[in-house]
Write an enzyme that holds these catalytic residues in place. Structure first.
Site, PDB file in Angstrom:
ATOM      1  N   TYR A 145      32.739  39.211  -0.009  1.00 22.68           N
ATOM      2  CA  TYR A 145      33.533  38.809   1.153  1.00 22.68           C
ATOM      3  C   TYR A 145      34.838  38.163   0.708  1.00 22.68           C
ATOM      4  CZ  TYR A 145      34.716  36.244   5.460  1.00 22.68           C
ATOM      5  OH  TYR A 145      35.352  35.742   6.568  1.00 22.68           O
TER       6      TYR A 145
ATOM      7  N   LYS B 292      38.704  39.633   1.429  1.00 26.74           N
ATOM      8  CA  LYS B 292      39.676  38.893   2.235  1.00 26.74           C
ATOM      9  C   LYS B 292      40.890  38.480   1.408  1.00 26.74           C
ATOM     10  CE  LYS B 292      37.492  39.019   6.151  1.00 26.74           C
ATOM     11  NZ  LYS B 292      38.040  39.821   7.280  1.00 26.74           N
TER      12      LYS B 292
END
Length: 238
Positions: free
Chosen positions: A145, A149
């Site tokens: 994640y 990002k």
């Protein structure tokens, strides 16, 4: 005629955005195009992508679909709110699979949205992507994640630089929320969760609407942190 394209228009935040722009009859005539895996009946146009298609195939389908939706017009805003969350450190059994999923959901969607903006965004229009405030630091318990990002954050900086391929005067940013108050997040929340620190979807939709309609300002290339304390949401350039 004013047009907005919402990538991830059938997701939790995407549906709020589509409804927001439609309900406000933005400017004179509002045309909302949703790009997603499933249809959003509130959008005037839907561009449906196949989850089994390659990045190249999805990008081609998105470009062709938006071109058909807009005709000779341009989009005043391209808003990418697609994404998701999966955890795992480097030793987790699902580390590689989760990391691959995060890249597909956040990086690939942002690349496609950027490609759409390069071809269909109007001069001085807005391109907004979705990052995460957590990715400004290390994310050892959710590495996939975090790297996905962080890649979105870098993409914003590249797109805002000269020679990025975006139209003249385009403004590029990414919202960096902490936790959005979605039904799915609520479903898996711990019993003692403090929901006053979660950001309501209406707050984010309202701010993106303000950025797209130029009643709120953002410096192109800057990331926009989204934090909520005691039910009050703040937006700050990073």
């Amino acid at each position: 005629m004013s047009n907005v394209v919402v990538y991830g228009g059938a997701g939790a935040l995407g549906r709020h955005l589509v409804s927001k722009f439609t309900a406000n009859n933005w400017r004179i005539v509002q045309t909302v195009t949703s790009i997603d895996l499933v249809k959003n009946d509130n959008a005037k146009h839907n561009v449906l992508l196949s989850i089994d298609a390659s990045l190249e195939e999805q990008a081609k389908a998105a470009l062709e679909g938006v071109s058909q939706a807009l005709g000779s017009g341009k989009a005043d805003a391209v808003l990418c709110v697609a994404g998701g969350w999966a955890g795992g450190n480097a030793k987790s059994t699902d580390f590689i699979n989760n990391s691959d999923l995060m890249i597909k959901q956040s990086v690939n969607s942002s690349l496609i949205a950027s490609n759409v903006a390069a071809h269909h965004l109007a001069s001085n229009g807005l391109l907004s992507l979705t990052g995460a405030l957590a990715a400004e630091q290390g994310t050892p318990g959710m590495i996939g994640y975090g790297i996905a990002k962080a890649a979105v954050h870098q993409l914003v900086k590249s797109l805002a630089a000269d020679g990025s391929g975006l139209p003249q005067g385009a403004v590029v940013t990414a919202i960096l929320p902490v936790t959005l108050d979605t039904p799915m997040n609520r479903k898996f929340a711990a019993a003692d969760t403090d929901f006053s620190t979660w950001t309501p979807l209406d707050d984010v939709s309202d701010h993106l609407f303000a950025l797209a309609s130029k009643t709120a300002k953002i410096t192109s290339g800057k990331l926009l942190s989204v934090t909520t304390e005691k039910g009050q949401t703040s937006y700050n350039e990073l």
